[in-house]
Scaffold this active site. Structure first.
Site, PDB file in Angstrom:
ATOM      1  CG  HIS A 327      -1.880   0.896   0.801  1.00  0.00           C
ATOM      2  ND1 HIS A 327      -1.756   2.356   1.244  1.00  0.00           N
ATOM      3  CD2 HIS A 327      -3.122   0.835   1.160  1.00  0.00           C
ATOM      4  CE1 HIS A 327      -2.949   3.053   0.794  1.00  0.00           C
ATOM      5  NE2 HIS A 327      -3.959   1.862   1.010  1.00  0.00           N
ATOM      6  NE  ARG A 347      -2.661   7.968  -1.890  1.00  0.00           N
ATOM      7  CZ  ARG A 347      -2.640   6.109  -2.157  1.00  0.00           C
ATOM      8  NH1 ARG A 347      -2.391   6.575  -3.519  1.00  0.00           N
ATOM      9  NH2 ARG A 347      -2.869   5.609  -2.183  1.00  0.00           N
TER      10      ARG A 347
END
Lengths: 559, 247
Positions: A327, A347
């Site tokens: 990740h 994000r």
């Protein structure tokens, strides 16, 4: 731990570039994403999957010759934890229609559907019901349900592009087609998704999506889903029996080669117990706790690949395990929270990723493998060497959460990311004001057991669903497709297992002959190390203490 | 195996786990400190990230009569602390059929009549490691304000510490999840677009486009992937794509 002065100074550089970055974002000027052909060299040079010497070929079993992570091969080239000659399978400790191994999202969804289809269910799980990676999934669950804007067609394309175009088409087709119905099912059980006033689901982008189809429940989507379906399972105690702290260690087969149940290990009484079942569903999840390449992990304490080991010994091949998902954003400071997942939703909401100079170096919504490789390149001394040094000598980059406040209004971070807000507040950091320091962390097992679109393995009566299965995500999973995977395929496995037992009835007397043979194969391949598997739990206890733990077997009245 | 995050060497401090003294590095969380002391957790350890509720912990520090709470995986040790991890707490739970309910406060009260025994002492809120105002949502439950309970209790990890502190023997976390589920199912408007899309799928609308994709070569797929239209980051909910053939 609040940020020390050294890091506070560097945060000033992030603040200095922030308003210009927010302005660009508002005007639709994004940092340019890598073109498809530009991804390859970054992955090859900086993604951990490509580091030489980290994989080797498996010497035995149905996928002999397949090269995957050393840590997983270590478990496959190991003998059983239990002496197969000593376990009594003639006198089962429990009997059930469907045995489900693992009580996370896939296992629980499977239990509900098997019970709904008339099967008595026993769930055996290593820790508590719901102690699983599903509980820890944060950002969201994908489904192409915005009529007029999105469709399973685009969902399919996004998944293929993220997975390097090698995914199993039938499995992807099955997932995207069943996704809206999975959401409808969860909504109907009373899952608190974030919605508009008119009932429309809020959705946002994730890495590699071309439409906003990430549904969420603030930043604890997996926990919300897990709590809801677990609660529903508890409404059906007459049909669903849960045995906690009892991981399965071997599958049992009958004389026709059909699945006949499993051997459990009671973690508290140290007994091995046999559950006779007409069908078995493996839903044991992933393997982050193997700490592949010594990476820190976002995974649950119990994520040790047990299901892969058991099923492999029973003859089920594996695929897509040659890639591992890191990740892009795990906590790297404060140290107490190291490895903890920072959801991609930050994000998706627009937060930039920045280097030591406060500058952008990557588009923040690349697919996970590409994003992670770009961050490693920025931090690595062999790359660009623009990482932010932590007090413990590691490197990270900034994830600029405060800019979300400027994009979407003051208070958004606290409201949309309550889980992370409280986590950092405990350490004296307010992430609506200060950015987070992050680095890629071991997150997901992209591959696993071979299944078809009915979740069947090649062993009759043996099913697999969720992270333990492979093929759906190809070589790289996109955000929001794991929660979807566990619900869609968990439900399919439950319904299919119930149908199987209606057709096939009782399984025969269970045996562990395949385990005996496998142990012999381990010996014949001259794998000399004294390894046993499955691992069940990682051991983080102090090696100095372990040196003094001299009892290896039962003596007298205590082990 | 060591979790690959231990890098600092710092001073040792005494902690007392169930009354027994261990000297552990001062910067560790309670969970890692016990591992340093030699424990391999079986109960009382789950996600190791503060969301699963396996490691609710009660502790006292020297010189204070106050009982404090935290999660073992999130709380850094304090010198001289006495602690106990509470991995399980027996809780009353009522079963229900959500399809047959309407989502009223009366239904919740019928399943958990003991909510009216709440004496408002606030021990539950003080005992919540997630800083949830538990007493407030119990008051909301008594008033039948299920939407209120849902919002106040949203972060609940169901660790059981609230119930362990309650003199009225309430099981707050089960009351809370019932309220959240009833609210989400019956109190909030259903998502119409989901039902519409499921109908479209059942009618076979996407069958041909999807089967076409499945039969394409990798090169053809790459072209389609590269040329697919992307919804802009800042687009409003009513954005629609130029190519509407497949939506």
């Amino acid at each position: 731990m609040p940020y020390p002065e050294s890091l506070k100074k560097l945060i000033e550089k992030v603040v200095a570039t922030r308003s210009a970055r927010v302005e660009r974002k508002k005007n639709g000027q994004e940092f340019p994403p890598l073109k498809l052909e530009e991804r390859e060299p970054v992955l090859r040079n900086f993604h951990p999957d490509f580091i030489k010497g980290t994989r080797r070929s498996i010497k035995i079993g149905p996928s002999k010759g397949y090269a995957i992570s050393n840590e997983i091969v270590d478990l496959l080239e190991a003998k059983s934890r239990v002496n197969p000659y000593l376990v009594n399978l003639l006198d089962p400790d429990f009997e059930t229609d469907v045995l489900i191994i693992g009580a996370g999202g896939a296992g629980t969804a499977a239990a509900l559907l098997a019970a709904e289809n008339g099967a008595k269910v026993t769930i055996a799980t290593k820790l508590r019901h719901g102690d699983a990676n599903t509980m820890m999934a944060e950002g969201g669950i994908q489904a192409a349900d915005k009529v007029g804007k999105d469709s399973p067609y685009y969902h399919y394309l996004d998944i293929l592009g993220g997975g390097h175009f090698v995914n199993d088409p039938e499995l992807v087709y099955t997932m995207v087609k069943n996704a809206p119905d999975a959401l409808r099912w969860l909504e109907g059980m009373g899952t608190s998704f974030s919605k508009y006033e008119d009932g429309k689901m809020k959705t946002m982008h994730g890495g590699g999506t071309c439409r906003k189809r990430m549904h969420y429940a603030a930043d604890i989507t997996g926990a919300e889903i897990m709590k809801t379906i677990r609660d529903e399972a508890r409404n059906h105690e007459d049909m669903i029996n849960v045995i906690e702290f009892a991981p399965a260690v071997e599958i049992a087969l009958d004389d026709q080669g059909r699945c006949a149940g499993a051997v459990l290990y009671n973690l508290e009484t140290a007994e091995y117990q046999f559950v006779k079942a007409k069908a078995v569903i493996i839903a044991t999840g992933g393997s982050g706790r193997l700490h592949i390449q010594n990476f820190m992990t976002t995974n649950h304490y119990g994520a040790t690949a047990d299901g892969i080991v058991m099923a492999y010994r029973a003859g089920v091949p594996i695929s897509f395990l040659h890639t591992v998902q890191y990740h892009p954003t795990g906590v790297v400071f404060p140290e107490q929270a190291e490895g903890i997942l920072i959801t991609e939703k930050f994000r998706g909401a627009g937060a930039n990723v920045l280097n030591i100079h406060g500058e952008q170096f990557v588009y923040e919504r690349e697919p996970r493998d590409v994003e992670a490789a770009c961050i490693i390149r920025e931090c690595s001394p062999d790359g660009r060497g623009n990482g932010v040094p932590t007090p413990t000598g590691k490197f990270g980059v900034w994830l600029d959460s405060p800019m979300i406040e400027m994009l979407k209004g003051e208070g958004t971070v606290r409201k949309e990311f309550p889980g992370k807000h409280i986590l950092f507040r405990r350490f004296g950091i307010d992430i609506s004001v200060e950015p987070m320091l992050i680095h890629p962390t071991l997150h997901y097992q992209n591959g696993g057991l071979d299944i078809n679109n009915k979740c069947e393995t090649n062993v009759p009566g043996l099913y697999a669903a969720g992270e333990v299965a492979g093929g759906i995500h190809g070589e790289n999973r996109l955000m929001g497709n794991s929660l979807l995977d566990v619900i869609v395929f968990g439900r399919i496995a439950g319904a299919q297992a119930a149908e199987y037992i209606r057709e096939h009835g009782e399984s025969g007397t269970g045996n562990l002959d395949h385990v005996k043979h496998y142990n012999e194969e381990v010996e014949a391949a001259e794998i000399d190390e004294d390894r046993i598997a499955p691992m069940i739990l990682p051991d983080y206890s102090n090696p100095e203490v372990r040196k003094k733990q001299l009892t290896k077997d039962y003596f007298g009245t205590l082990s | 195996m060591t979790e690959p995050s231990e890098t600092t060497v710092d001073s040792l401090v005494p902690i007392f786990f169930m009354g027994k003294r261990y000297d552990v590095p001062a910067s560790l969380t309670i969970q890692k400190a016990l591992e340093y002391a030699g424990y391999q957790h079986i109960r009382g350890c789950g996600c190791r990230g503060g969301v699963c509720g396996a490691c609710g912990t009660v502790f006292r520090t020297p010189g204070s009569y106050k009982l404090q709470v935290g999660l073992a995986c999130q709380t850094v040790v304090q010198p001289g602390m006495h602690l106990m991890i509470l991995p399980f707490y027996p809780g009353n739970r009522s079963s229900f059929d959500i399809e047959q309910m309407n989502g009223t406060g009366g239904e919740l009260a019928a399943l958990y009549p003991e909510i009216f025994k709440c004496i408002g002492c606030n021990a539950c809120s003080q005992g919540c490691p997630m800083d949830i105002d538990v007493m407030h949502y119990m008051a909301q439950a008594i008033r039948g304000d299920l939407a209120g309970v849902a919002e106040t209790s949203f972060d609940c990890i169901m660790c059981g510490l609230c119930a362990s502190r309650c003199p009225a023997e309430e099981v707050q976390f089960n009351v809370a999840i019932l309220a959240r589920r009833l609210n989400a199912r019956h109190g909030i408007i259903r998502a119409e677009h989901l039902h519409e899309r499921v109908k479209e799928i059942d009618s076979g609308k996407f069958e041909e486009p999807l089967r076409n994709l499945m039969n394409k070569t990798t090169e053809e797929l790459k072209e389609l992937y590269k040329s697919r239209e992307s919804e802009p980051q800042m687009a409003e909910e009513d954005w629609t794509p130029e190519d509407s053939r497949y939506v």
